[in-house]
Design a protein around this motif. Sequence first.
Motif, PDB file in Angstrom:
ATOM      1  N   UNK A  36       0.814  -1.213   0.000  1.00 14.55           N
ATOM      2  CA  UNK A  36       0.000   0.000   0.000  1.00 14.55           C
ATOM      3  C   UNK A  36       0.850   1.267   0.000  1.00 14.55           C
ATOM      4  N   UNK A 104       2.557   3.533   4.836  1.00 17.70           N
ATOM      5  CA  UNK A 104       1.859   4.521   4.007  1.00 17.70           C
ATOM      6  C   UNK A 104       1.470   5.737   4.860  1.00 17.70           C
ATOM      7  N   UNK A 216      -0.682  14.304  -0.238  1.00 19.27           N
ATOM      8  CA  UNK A 216      -1.717  13.280  -0.334  1.00 19.27           C
ATOM      9  C   UNK A 216      -1.805  12.663  -1.726  1.00 19.27           C
ATOM     10  N   UNK A 219      -1.807   8.866  -1.938  1.00 13.84           N
ATOM     11  CA  UNK A 219      -3.032   8.122  -1.698  1.00 13.84           C
ATOM     12  C   UNK A 219      -3.997   8.263  -2.868  1.00 13.84           C
ATOM     13  N   UNK A 220      -4.006   9.441  -3.471  1.00 14.84           N
ATOM     14  CA  UNK A 220      -4.947   9.664  -4.561  1.00 14.84           C
ATOM     15  C   UNK A 220      -4.639   8.828  -5.796  1.00 14.84           C
ATOM     16  N   UNK A 222      -3.063   5.900  -5.556  1.00 17.19           N
ATOM     17  CA  UNK A 222      -2.890   4.507  -5.157  1.00 17.19           C
ATOM     18  C   UNK A 222      -3.919   3.588  -5.814  1.00 17.19           C
ATOM     19  N   UNK A 223      -5.184   3.983  -5.749  1.00 13.90           N
ATOM     20  CA  UNK A 223      -6.222   3.079  -6.260  1.00 13.90           C
ATOM     21  C   UNK A 223      -6.161   2.948  -7.777  1.00 13.90           C
ATOM     22  N   UNK A 226      -3.441   0.477  -8.348  1.00 15.94           N
ATOM     23  CA  UNK A 226      -3.888  -0.875  -8.019  1.00 15.94           C
ATOM     24  C   UNK A 226      -4.779  -1.407  -9.125  1.00 15.94           C
TER      25      UNK A 226
ATOM     26  N   UNK B  80      -8.561  -4.544  -1.034  1.00 10.13           N
ATOM     27  CA  UNK B  80      -8.440  -3.436  -1.971  1.00 10.13           C
ATOM     28  C   UNK B  80      -9.819  -3.027  -2.478  1.00 10.13           C
ATOM     29  N   UNK B  83     -11.577  -0.933   0.078  1.00 15.67           N
ATOM     30  CA  UNK B  83     -11.015   0.417   0.109  1.00 15.67           C
ATOM     31  C   UNK B  83     -11.627   1.252  -1.014  1.00 15.67           C
ATOM     32  N   UNK B  84     -11.705   0.645  -2.195  1.00 15.32           N
ATOM     33  CA  UNK B  84     -12.281   1.354  -3.330  1.00 15.32           C
ATOM     34  C   UNK B  84     -13.757   1.627  -3.109  1.00 15.32           C
ATOM     35  N   UNK B  87     -14.373   4.589  -0.943  1.00 23.44           N
ATOM     36  CA  UNK B  87     -14.124   5.846  -1.637  1.00 23.44           C
ATOM     37  C   UNK B  87     -15.268   6.178  -2.578  1.00 23.44           C
TER      38      UNK B  87
END
Lengths: 304, 294
Positions: A36, A104, A216, A219-220, A222-223, A226, B80, B83-84, B87
């Motif tokens: 992460x 993280x 930040x 973190x923004x 990160x997804x 992924x 994961x 987490x998504x 958000x």
Amino acid sequence: MEFSQIIVNSLIRGSELSLLAIGLTMVFDILKFSNFAHADYAVLGAFLAYTFNQVFGINLLIAIVLAALFTGLFGIAIDRILFKRLRVIGANPVSLMIISMGIEIALRNMLRLIWTSEIKTYAIAIRKPFEILGARITPLQIKIVLVGFLSMVAFHILLHKTKFGKSLRAISDNRVLASACAIDSEKMITWMWFLACAYGVIGGTMIAMEHVLYPRLGFDILIPVFCATILGGIGNPYGAMVGALILAFAENIVLALDLSRLINLGGFFNVHSIQISTGYKPAISFVMLIIILLWKPTGILRKK
Amino acid sequence: MVGIYGLLAMSLNFQVGFAGLINFGQVAFFCIGAYTSSLLATKVGIPLPFCFAGGMVISGLFGYLMSIPTRSLKSDYWAIATLATAEVIRLIALNEGWLTGGPFGVMTIPQPFQFLFSRDSYPLFYLVLVLICVLLIYFALSLLSDSPFGRDVKAIRDDEELCLSLGKNTRQIKLQAMVVAGMVGGLAGALFAHYITFISPENFRPIETFLMWAMIIVGGRGNHAGAILGAVIIQLFNVSTRFIGEYVSLSPDVMASLRMLIIGLLIILFISYRPEGLIKEKKKVYYLKRRDGE
């Protein structure tokens, strides 16, 4: 939006994301946990590059290389201090994942402590974008795509044409067999961290250069990272590249899509153009991530 | 606030510590509970107990939805995904202004029994209310985790395949665990909303989830007292550093980041050196009772 503009924007975003996704996928491939903190390593590098460039007045290109170097060393240090111990005692991937989450948080706030949460921009002269086939593109963006592409080629050569790449692939396939063949897996893991962090820094700096730099940011992104990784098939670097490109296209196309044509059904209803609000842009990658996970968790390019 | 976070930590603990479900989207329950309850109160105007119940039900339903993918996903993929999901929920709250007020949030949320108390004594009353809720939930969850259902849940955490082979419907058990956790999380959200009377999407950033994680990691996974202890410690730490900030000449921004830095380090240290947390889970061994003459 012009269609050519969509392609250009997606290419830019894709090359940024894929550099980050490659590192994430490598760590997962070799160490079997989701890191992460990966995006935050990249942002650390971006801040370092900023400092080298602004405070010490080093040429931006050299600053990025230096930052990649330092962040690589940082990644190795973290691995030595934290992950190695857990590897030795054979902790389960979930604890590794939670540790990376701790890193993280700690790292992000360390960045905030040192560089404050003020938004920063690199001192790059804004040049007039020129047009190619109706799409506007700045010289910086061309460089981003170019660097992204070259890094990918370099990665491919590294992975398939050198002894290092061969050993790395060997470890990913079968750690025990690899060490039986006198491959020092710890040494390889060290290099792997270095590589993952360095690539991440290049990607992170490019994102920060095109937009702005703030703590930040890690973190923004990160997804989306992924998402790109999983979309392409986790543990597969080429998948990561493809995934990043697909995600980038999806982000831009969904926003540009005019839903009114769908709803109007050839003139039945008279609705003016409906577009998904740009506030949902981050949501696209999240929703895509969830859909992929539900539908095909192995990703598009499964590891052979 | 300690009590509310205690509830959240217990809810997360029920998923992680008992069912072994790694939920990184715990804040979604909190968010849904808070928004449902406050919207029911401000826009529909039904009595408050029903608002609370509504928050719990919707949040429980959401727990049901979130549990569906656990069937096919490995734990870290699911983490994961959660987490998504959290958000996405937050972004919906941020962008659907017609419902949630967008970035401005929901304002003037009524407080229960406000007319009975003065402004000064009201927080005290609310504290009692929250404490009662915490106690109730604590006993309910304790009962639940000692029941056959609780044993099943723990068995899934320890070895899901064995559990399946014993003919347990692991999917349904996980689902029930998520619904329970969702309801508790929703209750915490509703309590939160009606206490501070104003909520906005900013209250539900993912960092809240990580705070809850810090609580259960410090306090100890797999037992309810540990979750509460963790919530008390982390929350005390949070509040006390705020007071210290008045004496030390550091800007609030610096203090905030320092605080989170320490919380991140706490997570790392605990996982590395004391993964079971401050209060250990008691391992219970069950023996078969033998009948005489066999």
